[in-house]
Design a protein around this motif. Sequence first.
Motif, mmCIF file in Angstrom:
data_model
loop_
_atom_site.group_PDB
_atom_site.id
_atom_site.type_symbol
_atom_site.label_atom_id
_atom_site.label_comp_id
_atom_site.label_asym_id
_atom_site.label_seq_id
_atom_site.Cartn_x
_atom_site.Cartn_y
_atom_site.Cartn_z
ATOM 1 N N ILE A 105 0.821 -1.212 0.000
ATOM 2 C CA ILE A 105 0.000 0.000 0.000
ATOM 3 C C ILE A 105 0.851 1.257 0.000
ATOM 4 O O ILE A 105 0.462 2.283 -0.586
ATOM 5 C CB ILE A 105 -0.980 -0.016 1.206
ATOM 6 C CG1 ILE A 105 -2.148 0.945 0.963
ATOM 7 C CG2 ILE A 105 -0.244 0.261 2.505
ATOM 8 C CD1 ILE A 105 -3.113 0.503 -0.076
ATOM 9 N N ARG A 154 -15.953 -2.425 1.412
ATOM 10 C CA ARG A 154 -16.043 -2.213 -0.027
ATOM 11 C C ARG A 154 -16.288 -0.734 -0.280
ATOM 12 O O ARG A 154 -16.816 -0.022 0.571
ATOM 13 C CB ARG A 154 -17.173 -3.048 -0.633
ATOM 14 C CG ARG A 154 -18.549 -2.742 -0.050
ATOM 15 C CD ARG A 154 -19.619 -3.631 -0.617
ATOM 16 N NE ARG A 154 -20.955 -3.197 -0.236
ATOM 17 C CZ ARG A 154 -22.068 -3.598 -0.802
ATOM 18 N NH1 ARG A 154 -22.027 -4.446 -1.810
ATOM 19 N NH2 ARG A 154 -23.240 -3.154 -0.400
ATOM 20 N N GLY A 171 -13.864 -1.340 -5.158
ATOM 21 C CA GLY A 171 -12.795 -2.051 -4.474
ATOM 22 C C GLY A 171 -13.330 -2.795 -3.271
ATOM 23 O O GLY A 171 -14.307 -2.386 -2.661
ATOM 24 N N ILE A 173 -11.807 -5.042 0.261
ATOM 25 C CA ILE A 173 -10.651 -5.408 1.070
ATOM 26 C C ILE A 173 -10.882 -6.781 1.659
ATOM 27 O O ILE A 173 -11.890 -7.031 2.330
ATOM 28 C CB ILE A 173 -10.400 -4.383 2.194
ATOM 29 C CG1 ILE A 173 -10.086 -3.007 1.595
ATOM 30 C CG2 ILE A 173 -9.244 -4.846 3.085
ATOM 31 C CD1 ILE A 173 -9.923 -1.911 2.622
ATOM 32 N N LEU A 178 -6.434 -4.905 -0.769
ATOM 33 C CA LEU A 178 -7.384 -4.203 -1.630
ATOM 34 C C LEU A 178 -7.440 -4.875 -2.991
ATOM 35 O O LEU A 178 -6.417 -5.038 -3.654
ATOM 36 C CB LEU A 178 -6.959 -2.743 -1.813
ATOM 37 C CG LEU A 178 -7.641 -1.975 -2.959
ATOM 38 C CD1 LEU A 178 -9.129 -1.770 -2.661
ATOM 39 C CD2 LEU A 178 -6.942 -0.650 -3.224
ATOM 40 N N LEU A 202 -9.681 4.878 -4.738
ATOM 41 C CA LEU A 202 -9.778 3.586 -4.071
ATOM 42 C C LEU A 202 -8.559 3.325 -3.190
ATOM 43 O O LEU A 202 -8.675 2.809 -2.076
ATOM 44 C CB LEU A 202 -9.892 2.464 -5.104
ATOM 45 C CG LEU A 202 -11.279 2.089 -5.610
ATOM 46 C CD1 LEU A 202 -11.163 0.962 -6.626
ATOM 47 C CD2 LEU A 202 -12.193 1.682 -4.469
ATOM 48 N N ALA A 206 -8.598 2.642 0.758
ATOM 49 C CA ALA A 206 -8.048 1.409 1.315
ATOM 50 C C ALA A 206 -6.969 1.704 2.349
ATOM 51 O O ALA A 206 -6.874 1.015 3.377
ATOM 52 C CB ALA A 206 -7.486 0.536 0.196
ATOM 53 N N ALA A 211 -5.737 -1.292 4.808
ATOM 54 C CA ALA A 211 -5.197 -2.306 3.899
ATOM 55 C C ALA A 211 -3.672 -2.220 3.859
ATOM 56 O O ALA A 211 -3.097 -1.132 3.901
ATOM 57 C CB ALA A 211 -5.768 -2.124 2.501
ATOM 58 N N GLY A 214 -2.312 -3.839 -2.266
ATOM 59 C CA GLY A 214 -3.355 -3.779 -3.271
ATOM 60 C C GLY A 214 -3.068 -4.748 -4.396
ATOM 61 O O GLY A 214 -1.917 -5.125 -4.630
#
Length: 250
Positions: A105, A154, A171, A173, A178, A202, A206, A211, A214
């Motif tokens: 991320i 989401r 998106g 998680i 993500l 997104l 996230a 998150a 991704g």
Amino acid sequence: MTLDDLNWRMEEACRSAWPSPLETIADGWVLRRSGGRIRRSNSANPLRGKRGAPERVIDVAEAFYTGHGQAPLFRIPDIAAELEPELERRGYSWEGGTIHLHAGIDALVGCSDDVTVSPTPSERWFEARFRTGGYDDAERGIFRYMTSLIVGDRAFVSCERDGQIAAFAFGVIRSGLLVVEAVETDARFRQQGLGRRTVGGLIDWARRAGAGAGCLQVVADNTPARALYASLGFSRELYRYHYRRKTTAA
């Protein structure tokens, strides 16, 4: 985390981000059926762990899909390719080569400017999806139902131009990962950076949601999309997959 663990974590997250209303487990494969044109939710997908003998798996899947009036379809990732020789022998055609991309991320570029983020899809979001995708009435119903099955964290994101949604995505998680889905920009508004803003929205969402990484799936020969995702930091390819479709009578 080993590479094998990471690959299967991504495989499982991407599958749950696009749920199918009918799923049957058989010999270590999940047979998915939603109707409509989306291949991921209408194909046999491998599960982590022990899987059955290829001949048996294919026989069971063929019976399942022909029983639902659909040509049998298998999604074959590089990490579970043991069906390939038998599918080739049975005359299955190859299509839809796709790449899984992954990034931590902190390596991803976010963008919250001019982006609308919502935990549920609005009617305007749905209409943009249906308009750009050319969905018929049946496919609209299938897609609406699919989004209703998504559980957990989401977000549905969009950018507007000239009073309408011009770019959008959603998106999900899963296990701190993500999954970026359904990225699209209306053809009238391309080359304006809207897709980058949308996915960036997104990413920011996230990151705020905790998150740690991704991922996304992109068609291998979609050069513009791959360039977009690379510019956002999705630079690591984990593995690829493709589909095998039965085009003759079983």
